[in-house]
Design a protein around this motif. Structure first.
Motif, PDB file in Angstrom:
ATOM      1  N   GLY A  45       0.788  -1.228   0.000  1.00  0.00           N
ATOM      2  CA  GLY A  45       0.000   0.000   0.000  1.00  0.00           C
ATOM      3  C   GLY A  45       0.816   1.271   0.000  1.00  0.00           C
ATOM      4  N   GLY A  46       2.094   1.216   0.373  1.00  0.00           N
ATOM      5  CA  GLY A  46       2.943   2.399   0.362  1.00  0.00           C
ATOM      6  C   GLY A  46       2.389   3.562   1.161  1.00  0.00           C
ATOM      7  N   GLY A  47       1.897   3.306   2.367  1.00  0.00           N
ATOM      8  CA  GLY A  47       1.240   4.322   3.173  1.00  0.00           C
ATOM      9  C   GLY A  47       2.137   5.466   3.600  1.00  0.00           C
ATOM     10  N   CYS A  48       3.433   5.243   3.684  1.00  0.00           N
ATOM     11  CA  CYS A  48       4.334   6.305   4.145  1.00  0.00           C
ATOM     12  C   CYS A  48       4.322   7.498   3.190  1.00  0.00           C
ATOM     13  CB  CYS A  48       5.751   5.773   4.297  1.00  0.00           C
ATOM     14  SG  CYS A  48       5.883   4.473   5.519  1.00  0.00           S
ATOM     15  N   SER A  49       4.370   7.220   1.898  1.00  0.00           N
ATOM     16  CA  SER A  49       4.337   8.307   0.911  1.00  0.00           C
ATOM     17  C   SER A  49       3.016   9.060   0.982  1.00  0.00           C
ATOM     18  CB  SER A  49       4.541   7.748  -0.488  1.00  0.00           C
ATOM     19  OG  SER A  49       5.792   7.121  -0.581  1.00  0.00           O
ATOM     20  N   VAL A  50       1.932   8.329   1.201  1.00  0.00           N
ATOM     21  CA  VAL A  50       0.617   8.964   1.325  1.00  0.00           C
ATOM     22  C   VAL A  50       0.603   9.879   2.534  1.00  0.00           C
ATOM     23  CG1 VAL A  50      -1.840   8.527   1.754  1.00  0.00           C
ATOM     24  CG2 VAL A  50      -0.573   7.073   0.158  1.00  0.00           C
ATOM     25  N   VAL A  51       1.138   9.403   3.650  1.00  0.00           N
ATOM     26  CA  VAL A  51       1.169  10.181   4.887  1.00  0.00           C
ATOM     27  C   VAL A  51       2.042  11.421   4.718  1.00  0.00           C
ATOM     28  CG1 VAL A  51       1.913  10.165   7.301  1.00  0.00           C
ATOM     29  CG2 VAL A  51       0.648   8.226   6.376  1.00  0.00           C
ATOM     30  N   LEU A  52       3.249  11.253   4.171  1.00  0.00           N
ATOM     31  CA  LEU A  52       4.175  12.382   4.027  1.00  0.00           C
ATOM     32  C   LEU A  52       3.696  13.417   3.016  1.00  0.00           C
ATOM     33  CD1 LEU A  52       7.702  10.743   4.232  1.00  0.00           C
ATOM     34  CD2 LEU A  52       6.588  12.196   5.917  1.00  0.00           C
ATOM     35  N   SER A  53       2.829  13.031   2.091  1.00  0.00           N
ATOM     36  CA  SER A  53       2.331  13.995   1.111  1.00  0.00           C
ATOM     37  C   SER A  53       0.952  14.545   1.494  1.00  0.00           C
ATOM     38  CB  SER A  53       2.284  13.360  -0.276  1.00  0.00           C
ATOM     39  OG  SER A  53       1.391  12.270  -0.285  1.00  0.00           O
ATOM     40  N   SER A  54       0.419  14.126   2.629  1.00  0.00           N
ATOM     41  CA  SER A  54      -0.906  14.624   3.048  1.00  0.00           C
ATOM     42  C   SER A  54      -0.794  16.071   3.531  1.00  0.00           C
ATOM     43  CB  SER A  54      -1.475  13.746   4.157  1.00  0.00           C
ATOM     44  OG  SER A  54      -0.909  14.085   5.396  1.00  0.00           O
ATOM     45  N   PRO A  55      -1.901  16.802   3.519  1.00  0.00           N
ATOM     46  CA  PRO A  55      -1.861  18.186   4.004  1.00  0.00           C
ATOM     47  C   PRO A  55      -1.574  18.277   5.499  1.00  0.00           C
ATOM     48  CG  PRO A  55      -4.104  17.547   3.395  1.00  0.00           C
ATOM     49  CD  PRO A  55      -3.209  16.430   2.990  1.00  0.00           C
ATOM     50  N   TYR A  56      -1.678  17.163   6.213  1.00  0.00           N
ATOM     51  CA  TYR A  56      -1.421  17.168   7.663  1.00  0.00           C
ATOM     52  C   TYR A  56       0.047  16.932   7.985  1.00  0.00           C
ATOM     53  CZ  TYR A  56      -6.446  16.621   7.702  1.00  0.00           C
ATOM     54  OH  TYR A  56      -7.778  16.799   7.491  1.00  0.00           O
ATOM     55  N   TYR A 106      -2.789  12.095  18.615  1.00  0.00           N
ATOM     56  CA  TYR A 106      -3.528  12.853  17.604  1.00  0.00           C
ATOM     57  C   TYR A 106      -3.130  12.394  16.199  1.00  0.00           C
ATOM     58  CZ  TYR A 106      -4.174  16.736  14.337  1.00  0.00           C
ATOM     59  OH  TYR A 106      -4.452  17.495  13.240  1.00  0.00           O
ATOM     60  N   LEU A 107      -1.827  12.258  15.960  1.00  0.00           N
ATOM     61  CA  LEU A 107      -1.358  11.852  14.630  1.00  0.00           C
ATOM     62  C   LEU A 107      -1.803  10.436  14.278  1.00  0.00           C
ATOM     63  CD1 LEU A 107       2.244  13.358  14.633  1.00  0.00           C
ATOM     64  CD2 LEU A 107       0.212  14.233  13.460  1.00  0.00           C
ATOM     65  N   MET A 108      -1.793   9.545  15.250  1.00  0.00           N
ATOM     66  CA  MET A 108      -2.246   8.169  14.981  1.00  0.00           C
ATOM     67  C   MET A 108      -3.738   8.160  14.644  1.00  0.00           C
ATOM     68  SD  MET A 108       0.289   6.052  15.074  1.00  0.00           S
ATOM     69  CE  MET A 108       1.204   7.322  14.251  1.00  0.00           C
ATOM     70  N   SER A 109      -4.518   9.014  15.300  1.00  0.00           N
ATOM     71  CA  SER A 109      -5.947   9.080  14.952  1.00  0.00           C
ATOM     72  C   SER A 109      -6.137   9.660  13.556  1.00  0.00           C
ATOM     73  CB  SER A 109      -6.735   9.872  15.996  1.00  0.00           C
ATOM     74  OG  SER A 109      -6.390  11.233  15.960  1.00  0.00           O
ATOM     75  N   LEU A 110      -5.299  10.622  13.167  1.00  0.00           N
ATOM     76  CA  LEU A 110      -5.351  11.151  11.798  1.00  0.00           C
ATOM     77  C   LEU A 110      -5.030  10.053  10.781  1.00  0.00           C
ATOM     78  CD1 LEU A 110      -3.638  14.669  11.676  1.00  0.00           C
ATOM     79  CD2 LEU A 110      -6.019  14.110  11.207  1.00  0.00           C
ATOM     80  N   ALA A 163      -3.815  20.578  18.704  1.00  0.00           N
ATOM     81  CA  ALA A 163      -3.911  19.659  17.561  1.00  0.00           C
ATOM     82  C   ALA A 163      -5.263  19.785  16.880  1.00  0.00           C
ATOM     83  CB  ALA A 163      -3.668  18.225  18.026  1.00  0.00           C
ATOM     84  N   LEU A 164      -6.325  19.918  17.670  1.00  0.00           N
ATOM     85  CA  LEU A 164      -7.648  20.103  17.063  1.00  0.00           C
ATOM     86  C   LEU A 164      -7.719  21.407  16.278  1.00  0.00           C
ATOM     87  CD1 LEU A 164      -9.999  18.823  19.890  1.00  0.00           C
ATOM     88  CD2 LEU A 164      -9.555  17.751  17.674  1.00  0.00           C
ATOM     89  N   GLY A 165      -7.142  22.465  16.837  1.00  0.00           N
ATOM     90  CA  GLY A 165      -7.093  23.741  16.119  1.00  0.00           C
ATOM     91  C   GLY A 165      -6.293  23.627  14.835  1.00  0.00           C
TER      92      GLY A 165
END
Length: 186
Positions: A45-56, A106-110, A163-165
């Motif tokens: 799934g290559g999730g790391c690239s997805v995570v690092l390129s997310s707006p978060y 917070y990041l794990m929930s994201l 984090a919510l803000g």
């Protein structure tokens, strides 16, 4: 060497190992973010690239991994100082452990609910911070005192609110413009 000195040395060694592990993980992720590298081995799934390129993954121009690197670097500095030379090092480690564990939650929930991608490096960092938090809670009696627990609860609450803000700001922000971070591709 007295029992107390051996105890502090082994605790300092444990904190140093946790900090170096975190520096390795966040340093690698920071390098990958700045270079848009392909060295990430994430499994299916290559999730790391997805995570690092997310707006978060960034706050303004800085990737979150830079903040993680700073946190682990601070833990390393405090771990290397003797409690005799820096009496507030234990409290500093408690505050950093609460900051890191709260923000990692917070990041794990994201990752799970918003980005819906799995990054083993992010999970490793969260586990290192959870271990640091548990180590501080178990070994430091001032962390278990009412004052220490109130301080920890306050720090985690402030991290959660911040984090919510941040989440709301990032969610409502326009899409990011790709940046080359000063590195030109050839």
């Amino acid at each position: 060497m007295s029992t107390g000195a051996r105890y502090w040395n082994s605790l300092r060694l444990w904190h140093t190992v946790l900090a170096l592990g975190g520096i390795g993980v966040t340093g690698f992720l920071t390098y990958e973010k700045f270079t848009a590298g392909t060295g990430l081995v994430c499994g299916p799934g290559g999730g790391c690239s997805v995570v690092l390129s997310s707006p978060y993954a960034s706050v303004g121009p800085l990737p979150l991994t830079v903040f993680g690197l700073g946190l682990y670097g601070s833990v390393l500095v405090l771990a290397l100082w003797s409690p005799n030379r820096l009496p507030w090092a234990g409290v500093g480690l408690w505050v950093l452990a609460n900051l890191g564990a709260g923000f990692s939650g917070y990041l794990m929930s994201l990752l799970a609910f918003e980005i819906r991608a799995f990054c083993p490096y992010c999970l490793a960092s969260a586990m290192l911070l959870a271990t640091l938090w548990l180590t501080q809670l178990i070994t430091q009696k001032e962390c278990r005192s009412p004052r220490g627990l109130i301080l920890g609860f306050t720090v985690i609450s402030l991290v959660a609110l911040g984090a919510l803000g941040l989440h709301e700001v990032q969610k409502n922000a326009p899409p990011p413009v790709p940046a080359d971070y000063g590195i030109r591709s050839q």
